[in-house]
Design a protein around this motif. Sequence first.
Motif, mmCIF file in Angstrom:
data_model
loop_
_atom_site.group_PDB
_atom_site.id
_atom_site.type_symbol
_atom_site.label_atom_id
_atom_site.label_comp_id
_atom_site.label_asym_id
_atom_site.label_seq_id
_atom_site.Cartn_x
_atom_site.Cartn_y
_atom_site.Cartn_z
ATOM 1 N N LEU A 129 0.818 -1.222 0.000
ATOM 2 C CA LEU A 129 0.000 0.000 0.000
ATOM 3 C C LEU A 129 0.848 1.268 0.000
ATOM 4 O O LEU A 129 0.484 2.274 -0.617
ATOM 5 N N GLU A 130 1.946 1.217 0.710
ATOM 6 C CA GLU A 130 2.809 2.397 0.754
ATOM 7 C C GLU A 130 3.367 2.716 -0.625
ATOM 8 O O GLU A 130 3.560 3.874 -0.984
ATOM 9 N N ARG A 131 3.624 1.631 -1.373
ATOM 10 C CA ARG A 131 4.161 1.854 -2.722
ATOM 11 C C ARG A 131 3.072 2.198 -3.728
ATOM 12 O O ARG A 131 3.297 2.929 -4.661
ATOM 13 N N ASP A 132 1.911 1.632 -3.516
ATOM 14 C CA ASP A 132 0.812 1.934 -4.431
ATOM 15 C C ASP A 132 -0.493 1.955 -3.648
ATOM 16 O O ASP A 132 -1.078 0.908 -3.360
ATOM 17 N N PRO A 133 -0.953 3.138 -3.283
ATOM 18 C CA PRO A 133 -2.187 3.213 -2.489
ATOM 19 C C PRO A 133 -3.390 2.642 -3.215
ATOM 20 O O PRO A 133 -4.441 2.419 -2.602
#
Lengths: 222, 358
Positions: free
Chosen positions: B101-105
């Motif tokens: 998630l941090e890399r791609d919300p």
Amino acid sequence: MRPAFAHASGLLVLLALAAGAPTAAGQWTVQGTGVLSVMRHRVDAGYGVEPSSGVLAGPEVAATLRDRLTVRLWTRSGSFHADGPGAIDRDVAEAGLQVDVAALRWLTVQAGTTRRTYLTVLARQPWTTVALGAEAHLPFTETGVTGIVRGAILPGVSVNGLGHPDLAIALASGMEYRRGRASAAVLYSLERYRFAPSATATVERREQLAGLVVSVGWSLKR
Amino acid sequence: MRKLIVVLALCVISSLALVAQGTPPPDSTSDSTAQLLQQAHALYERLDLERAVPLLERVLSPGWSFGMTKAQRVDAYTYLAASLALVGSTDSAARYFRAALERDPFTDLDPRRFTPGQLAVFRTARGQTFAVGARQVSALRFDPRTEQLSFTVVTTHGATLRVEVRSVDATPGQVLFQGESDGLREIAWNGLMADGRLAPPGRYEVRVDGRSRLLSRSDSTRVYFDVRHELPALEDTLHELLLSELRPERYPPSAATGDLVKGLGIAAGAFVISGALADGDLGSRSSALPATVAATAALSGVVAFVWRRHHAEAPENVLANARRRQERRLTNDAIQRRNNARIAQTILVIAPASGVGP
């Protein structure tokens, strides 16, 4: 049709074509003018100078298309009274047609024909002339005040009992004033003829018509 | 032997041809990552998690020397987390979901393909992670009179969100959304800026700022796009009138002299006609009539001279110039109106961009 009239007609047609041929959509200005001339007539037909003078008056109507082409018709008549012992009184009647084409802002080329008749107790002498000339306008800084210088040669002159003149010119100089639709002009005008001896006239004939021409006009927009 | 030589020669020629054409060699690095992820997916689908997890860990390890895209990394984290969730390592699963998630919300799990347990761990991870995302703008053209451009933004959980579109030239932006948001949100833009005018051509950014309602964290992101106008050709307005195109509004001192000369010239003309050009053999010349004309002309010249010396202004020229200026203004107004009508038909052409600069 006499040759002089034929020449005049042809010339008028050419000038009208040169002006761009008036169209129905064109805007015409019509002006009516009253002309009064105080004239001095001199003729020497070999028997001495016969001076006479008088006043000619008559109307003139001019129609102008887009400030480029003007067609004017006029007629005037009056009487000259003998001013010397050899002269006789004569009545004068004249009608004319002239086409003016604005060649430059200050120069107008003119061509026209005039039919004039001198009537005396002795004879009736009709003149037919064809004129070709130019009129220079010298506008003053004050709008509507213009100096006029006019000159023409008369290549076609037909007079009963006379041959073709070797000199026939018409000149004029004067002022024109316009204010609104009204106009007035004062000119000094001269017509000069010299007929060399011919088969029908054995002596040289000199003739001159000069005088002051005053006109007052009113133009109507159509 | 001859056949062998021919085959070798053909191989050499084809290799040279490939080199000459500049054909790039296959990208072995990306292939390796893709192949390994493919193997891991297959193992995961067969629930062979004991073999799938090491493969995914290998891909994500710092020692993995092959190239990897962001999408591949997110995919690896997601499948690793999903695998760990299946084997009951929920904390580790949540950690890897957070990493994804941090890399791609925009990361999400398809409820049809993942178990409720995995989905529950994923929801937990979303609650523990705060990130905002904005999807890259697609290339398109739209008529701002009837259509709108849509931006897709996301927050991993409930947050106060602010979405603004603005020119990268630091002009005031247009706030498109400000309020509470959770998850995906479509935000429409009608192509207008804060001043109510159509966005001029140039580079723009969509800036997304979010503040978590669960955590004391903020995040922001931005995507860039170019705006181009597509409209009918505009007419040029008339240029400012030059001095040379206007009439002089004052007469020069020579004008008065010119009037005097004209008047005297006309007067002289009358005398010349009655004198030099008349027939002298026809008796004495009368000077009264030409003198009348000459006097009139000379008087006109003198009056005009005196008048012009004291009144140098040219009111008719002032009027003519004013008329000309008015005509120009009216013409330009008409051109402006026509141009405005054309500008109103402007189509906005949108193209994605990678940053502030070209």
